[in-house]
Design a protein around this motif. Sequence first.
Motif, PDB file in Angstrom:
ATOM      1  N   GLU A  71       0.845  -1.194   0.000  1.00 56.32           N
ATOM      2  CA  GLU A  71       0.000   0.000   0.000  1.00 56.32           C
ATOM      3  C   GLU A  71       0.876   1.237   0.000  1.00 56.32           C
ATOM      4  O   GLU A  71       1.720   1.419   0.892  1.00 56.32           O
ATOM      5  CB  GLU A  71      -0.935   0.013   1.215  1.00 56.32           C
ATOM      6  N   LEU A  72       0.673   2.077  -0.997  1.00 55.69           N
ATOM      7  CA  LEU A  72       1.380   3.346  -1.121  1.00 55.69           C
ATOM      8  C   LEU A  72       0.369   4.459  -0.904  1.00 55.69           C
ATOM      9  O   LEU A  72      -0.684   4.485  -1.545  1.00 55.69           O
ATOM     10  CB  LEU A  72       2.008   3.485  -2.510  1.00 55.69           C
ATOM     11  N   THR A  73       0.707   5.383  -0.006  1.00 53.98           N
ATOM     12  CA  THR A  73      -0.215   6.466   0.318  1.00 53.98           C
ATOM     13  C   THR A  73       0.490   7.808   0.180  1.00 53.98           C
ATOM     14  O   THR A  73       1.485   8.070   0.854  1.00 53.98           O
ATOM     15  CB  THR A  73      -0.748   6.315   1.757  1.00 53.98           C
ATOM     16  N   ILE A  99       2.523   9.260  -2.022  1.00 55.55           N
ATOM     17  CA  ILE A  99       3.964   9.240  -2.261  1.00 55.55           C
ATOM     18  C   ILE A  99       4.352  10.453  -3.104  1.00 55.55           C
ATOM     19  O   ILE A  99       3.806  10.692  -4.186  1.00 55.55           O
ATOM     20  CB  ILE A  99       4.391   7.953  -2.983  1.00 55.55           C
ATOM     21  N   SER A 120      -0.974   7.231  -4.781  1.00 58.48           N
ATOM     22  CA  SER A 120      -1.516   6.235  -3.857  1.00 58.48           C
ATOM     23  C   SER A 120      -1.950   5.013  -4.662  1.00 58.48           C
ATOM     24  O   SER A 120      -2.757   5.132  -5.593  1.00 58.48           O
ATOM     25  CB  SER A 120      -2.707   6.799  -3.073  1.00 58.48           C
ATOM     26  N   LEU A 164       9.101   5.518  -8.889  1.00 60.37           N
ATOM     27  CA  LEU A 164       8.215   4.939  -7.877  1.00 60.37           C
ATOM     28  C   LEU A 164       8.794   3.629  -7.359  1.00 60.37           C
ATOM     29  O   LEU A 164       8.782   3.373  -6.145  1.00 60.37           O
ATOM     30  CB  LEU A 164       6.823   4.721  -8.462  1.00 60.37           C
ATOM     31  N   ILE A 208       9.893   2.780  -3.494  1.00 60.60           N
ATOM     32  CA  ILE A 208       9.457   1.589  -2.772  1.00 60.60           C
ATOM     33  C   ILE A 208      10.656   0.797  -2.266  1.00 60.60           C
ATOM     34  O   ILE A 208      10.662   0.275  -1.147  1.00 60.60           O
ATOM     35  CB  ILE A 208       8.584   0.704  -3.687  1.00 60.60           C
ATOM     36  N   CYS A 234      11.487   9.767  -0.209  1.00 61.24           N
ATOM     37  CA  CYS A 234      10.126  10.177  -0.560  1.00 61.24           C
ATOM     38  C   CYS A 234       9.375  10.538   0.703  1.00 61.24           C
ATOM     39  O   CYS A 234       9.779  10.204   1.818  1.00 61.24           O
ATOM     40  CB  CYS A 234       9.401   9.047  -1.306  1.00 61.24           C
ATOM     41  N   THR A 258       3.566   7.204   2.788  1.00 58.30           N
ATOM     42  CA  THR A 258       3.656   5.961   3.549  1.00 58.30           C
ATOM     43  C   THR A 258       3.740   4.764   2.610  1.00 58.30           C
ATOM     44  O   THR A 258       2.976   4.661   1.648  1.00 58.30           O
ATOM     45  CB  THR A 258       2.430   5.805   4.476  1.00 58.30           C
ATOM     46  N   ILE A 259       4.679   3.860   2.914  1.00 61.31           N
ATOM     47  CA  ILE A 259       4.836   2.606   2.167  1.00 61.31           C
ATOM     48  C   ILE A 259       4.713   1.459   3.162  1.00 61.31           C
ATOM     49  O   ILE A 259       5.493   1.376   4.117  1.00 61.31           O
ATOM     50  CB  ILE A 259       6.206   2.525   1.470  1.00 61.31           C
ATOM     51  N   ARG A 315       5.446  -1.111   7.952  1.00 59.37           N
ATOM     52  CA  ARG A 315       5.881   0.133   7.307  1.00 59.37           C
ATOM     53  C   ARG A 315       7.350   0.024   6.902  1.00 59.37           C
ATOM     54  O   ARG A 315       8.202  -0.418   7.691  1.00 59.37           O
ATOM     55  CB  ARG A 315       5.680   1.311   8.254  1.00 59.37           C
ATOM     56  N   ASN A 348       9.095   2.783   5.292  1.00 59.78           N
ATOM     57  CA  ASN A 348       9.680   4.094   5.004  1.00 59.78           C
ATOM     58  C   ASN A 348      11.059   4.314   5.599  1.00 59.78           C
ATOM     59  O   ASN A 348      11.946   4.839   4.932  1.00 59.78           O
ATOM     60  CB  ASN A 348       8.749   5.206   5.509  1.00 59.78           C
TER      61      ASN A 348
END
Length: 277
Positions: A3-5, A7, A21, A43, A47, A53, A56-57, A63, A65
């Motif tokens: 899940e990417l939020t 970025i 996202s 991207l 990740i 970046c 949230t990853i 998590r 990050n």
Amino acid sequence: MLELTDINVRFGGAHVLRDVSVAVAGGQIHGLIGPNGSGKTTLLNAISGFVPCTGTITLDGGRLNRLAAHRRTNKGLGRTFQNPKAPEDMTVADLLRLGEHGVKTLPWHTVAFRPWKAAQEQRQFNERCEHMLTSLGLDPGLLERELGTIASGDLKMIDIARALMARPRLLALDEPTSGMNDEEIDILLARLERLRESGLTVLIVEHNVRVVTDICDRVTVLSLGAILAEGPPGEIMRRSDVIDAYLGEEDDGEPPATPEMPPAETGHDTPDSAFRA
């Protein structure tokens, strides 16, 4: 699974990714497409931990990050590269050993005082390598070949084998079919099908439309660093805005010119730490 939020990635004054996202469902193959310079590799680099970046990853609820690149590998993230690079005198077996390094290694005292155990582990490692190469349609005899003597299509498959040696839960592929012929692409697609059936999640950056439509469960389209569209591949490929940005032709019938790639997207060269990661 991933899940990417929100970025965001900036390089100096260039805003390369904008509030991206994406949710990648477990056990699916998720395509990431878009024109050159749209931010796809950036991207993947975000990740993987190769570029900073915001946002949230999370991978399988954990998590990522603040983790270094090699720590993300240990958490279950595998990654290949558009132009994989390693010393040309390195053997295929050496490269696969790097892929497995964070997952299974013998302590130094075992190697020093129990050499028979080290020899047994080496035999088992060779068997795993041979099985991995065979499963990807490659000749196990390549193991002792130097990377500088291997064709580019086989190198892409070997890079996938390296990533799989780490036993990832999510495998990120950066244009894996570039440089491959149709036969090699068919072998790769069959292998990806089997990986999906085994439960592995795949995020694939790809320009080959046939690959995207044949293998992906869902597709996200990036354009100018932002999400343009997302949905099933059949639906996405019929959208006029996607056609204009990615697949369409100009009014004169000629294909659209390829936009100049911004500095952030020149990161296709493998970072020095990439294979260690």
